[in-house]
Enzyme design. Structure first.
Site, PDB file in Angstrom:
ATOM      1  N   CYS A 286      10.968  -4.306  -0.082  1.00  0.00           N
ATOM      2  CA  CYS A 286      11.043  -2.892   0.318  1.00  0.00           C
ATOM      3  C   CYS A 286      11.166  -2.705   1.816  1.00  0.00           C
ATOM      4  CB  CYS A 286       9.839  -2.121  -0.228  1.00  0.00           C
ATOM      5  SG  CYS A 286       8.239  -2.600   0.499  1.00  0.00           S
TER       6      CYS A 286
ATOM      7  N   HIS B 265       3.567  -0.716   1.306  1.00  0.00           N
ATOM      8  CA  HIS B 265       4.890  -0.381   0.776  1.00  0.00           C
ATOM      9  C   HIS B 265       5.542   0.620   1.723  1.00  0.00           C
ATOM     10  CE1 HIS B 265       8.113   0.602  -1.975  1.00  0.00           C
ATOM     11  NE2 HIS B 265       7.766   1.871  -1.949  1.00  0.00           N
TER      12      HIS B 265
END
Length: 307
Positions: free
Chosen positions: A180, A66
């Site tokens: 993301c 992430h």
């Protein structure tokens, strides 16, 4: 024609009460502050394994990461974190619910930016990355903030999959993901266009890729599932998505896993929902791959500022 461009919208629809997140989206979020023009702000690259807070480095071994950005104001000393992720967790953004009494699959899919004060150093450093990539002025930060608002208001749906023709780096990309890391890459590009100069460091990002022959357009919810829809196609799409539901037992999970293998690998079938439209993907080997590849930091188009 390819890749199909990601569609932007005029406004963000209100989330349906049926869509519930296991973990609250952006629980400590705040408005992006207005910085003083003369401020010098450090920009940090943040990266950690997905669900690091729950599983530690487990997904890091699979290179499922992430990405986020950190900022530090030299005038106030305050730190901030900015990231983009799913409102209702990844599973809901990737696969729909099949609800009783509803013909069409029901999607709980939105993604959005989250901005909050502080950088959780331990979270990003323990199994990931926290590294300075550039410095910007307060003016540039404020211009970036205006762009973030536009990007967030118009790019509202999370897209998990990148779909391409083969593992070859030059192969045709049919659909690009919107998640993301793509938000971080867009933000870097915006900062570069505003004049930021990035350090020469390697930056890698996770992509989950499906491999398919040329996709076939099927239609939207109304044309497939509406009163004049294609009942055979509608049944096939529902049948495809059914095994991806949450499971209550190990046995149920393995039964559905074999159904997924049958659909995707043995019968080369995948139904993709992209831009509120359905596509058929004629799947081919290696079917799915998780890659962690370098995407260089951008070079800007304006007069330079920074390190």
């Amino acid at each position: 024609r390819w890749p199909v461009p990601y569609r932007r919208f005029d406004y963000r629809p209100k989330a349906d009460p049926y869509c519930q997140a296991r973990y609250t989206f952006c629980p400590t979020g705040s408005a992006i502050p207005v910085m003083k023009e003369e401020d010098i702000i450090e920009v940090y690259r943040l990266q950690a394994p997905v669900w690091e807070f729950k599983y530690g480095d487990l997904l890091g071994h699979l290179k499922i990461m992430h990405d986020a950005l950190g900022f530090k104001s030299s005038l106030t000393g305050k730190n901030y974190t900015m990231e983009w992720y799913e409102l209702f967790q990844l599973g809901n953004c990737t696969f729909p619910h099949l609800r009783p009494g509803m013909d069409a699959p029901f999607w709980c899919n939105q993604g959005a930016a989250c901005f909050y004060e502080g950088i959780d150093d331990a979270h990003w450093k323990a199994n990931g990355t926290l590294v300075l990539v550039t410095t910007i002025s307060g003016t540039m930060f404020n211009e970036m903030a205006q762009w973030v608002k536009y990007d967030n208001d118009t790019g509202i749906y999370y897209e998990t999959w990148t779909v391409q023709a083969s593992p070859d780096k030059k192969s045709t990309v049919w659909f690009d993901s919107y998640e993301c890391s793509k938000f971080i890459l867009r933000t870097y590009q915006k900062l570069a266009d505003l004049g930021a100069v990035f350090k020469k460091i390697q930056t890698n990002y996770t992509s989950i890729i499906l491999f398919s022959g040329e996709p076939i357009y099927l239609g939207n919810e109304t044309s497939i599932f509406g009163p004049r829809g294609n009942k055979t196609l509608a049944a096939s799409i529902r049948d495809f998505y059914d095994p991806f539901k949450p499971h209550k037992s190990v046995r149920e999970f393995f039964v559905d896993l074999f159904k997924i293998i049958d659909h995707v690998i043995l019968n080369h079938q995948f139904y993709l929902f992209y831009n509120l439209e359905y596509w058929f993907l004629p799947m081919k080997s290696p079917y799915l791959k998780i890659i962690y590849e370098e995407v260089p930091l951008p070079v800007g188009s304006k007069a330079s500022f920074g390190v």
